[in-house]
Design an enzyme around this catalytic site. Structure first.
Site, short mmCIF file in Angstrom:
data_model
loop_
_atom_site.label_atom_id
_atom_site.label_comp_id
_atom_site.label_asym_id
_atom_site.label_seq_id
_atom_site.Cartn_x
_atom_site.Cartn_y
_atom_site.Cartn_z
N ASP A 14 47.89 45.90 37.80
CA ASP A 14 48.02 45.52 36.38
C ASP A 14 48.95 46.35 35.72
O ASP A 14 48.38 47.48 35.88
CB ASP A 14 46.76 45.01 35.97
N ILE A 15 49.82 45.94 34.67
CA ILE A 15 50.53 47.22 33.97
C ILE A 15 49.76 47.58 32.88
O ILE A 15 49.94 48.73 32.25
CB ILE A 15 52.10 46.60 33.59
N HIS A 83 46.85 33.44 37.79
CA HIS A 83 46.55 35.02 38.56
C HIS A 83 45.25 35.20 38.37
O HIS A 83 44.63 35.02 37.53
CB HIS A 83 47.57 36.04 38.00
N LEU A 84 44.72 35.72 39.59
CA LEU A 84 43.27 36.37 39.56
C LEU A 84 43.29 37.81 39.43
O LEU A 84 44.00 38.71 39.92
CB LEU A 84 43.03 36.38 41.13
N HIS A 85 42.29 38.26 38.42
CA HIS A 85 42.02 39.59 38.12
C HIS A 85 41.31 40.30 38.83
O HIS A 85 40.22 39.60 39.00
CB HIS A 85 41.69 39.53 36.44
#
Length: 125
Positions: A14-15, A83-85
């Site tokens: 993740d950015i 999207h999966l974190h």
């Protein structure tokens, strides 16, 4: 930098990480968000979680009891693509961001909870 992909999924860092390990697992097929899923997607969600755990292991993170994986509900999503974190360790999620990743909140649903829920969601006709 973590970056992995197969025919169905892509995983990358993740950015704007909320924890020392914060990765996103994204299906190649466009799916808007977790509200777009049904029981036919249970295996996809399982594969997303498997890739997330693999990314953690590849980065040397071994304590799979100290991770959190989940999805944001619509209205709390930043991108219109599922999207999966994948976050670890949970104990080191940044204090100012803990509310975004709190299980059972209006904003966030854990991967295992979503899979249970999907068992009762019929495919669209």
């Amino acid at each position: 930098m973590v970056s992995t992909q197969d025919r169905e999924l892509v995983c990358f860092r993740d950015i704007r990480p909320a924890a020392p390990h914060h990765y996103l697992v994204v299906p190649v097929e466009h799916i808007v968000n977790c509200s777009s899923l049904h029981k036919g997607h249970i295996r996809l969600v399982e594969k997303m979680a498997e890739m997330g755990r693999a990314a953690l292991r590849d980065q040397g993170f071994a304590n799979m009891e100290d991770i959190r994986m989940g999805f944001h509900h619509p209205a709390y999503t930043s991108e219109d693509h599922l999207h999966l974190h994948v976050l670890a360790p949970v104990s080191m999620i940044k204090e100012v961001l803990k509310f975004k990743f709190r299980p059972g909140s209006l904003a966030f649903i854990e991967e295992k909870t979503l899979r249970k829920h999907l068992k009762n969601v019929s495919s669209p006709s």
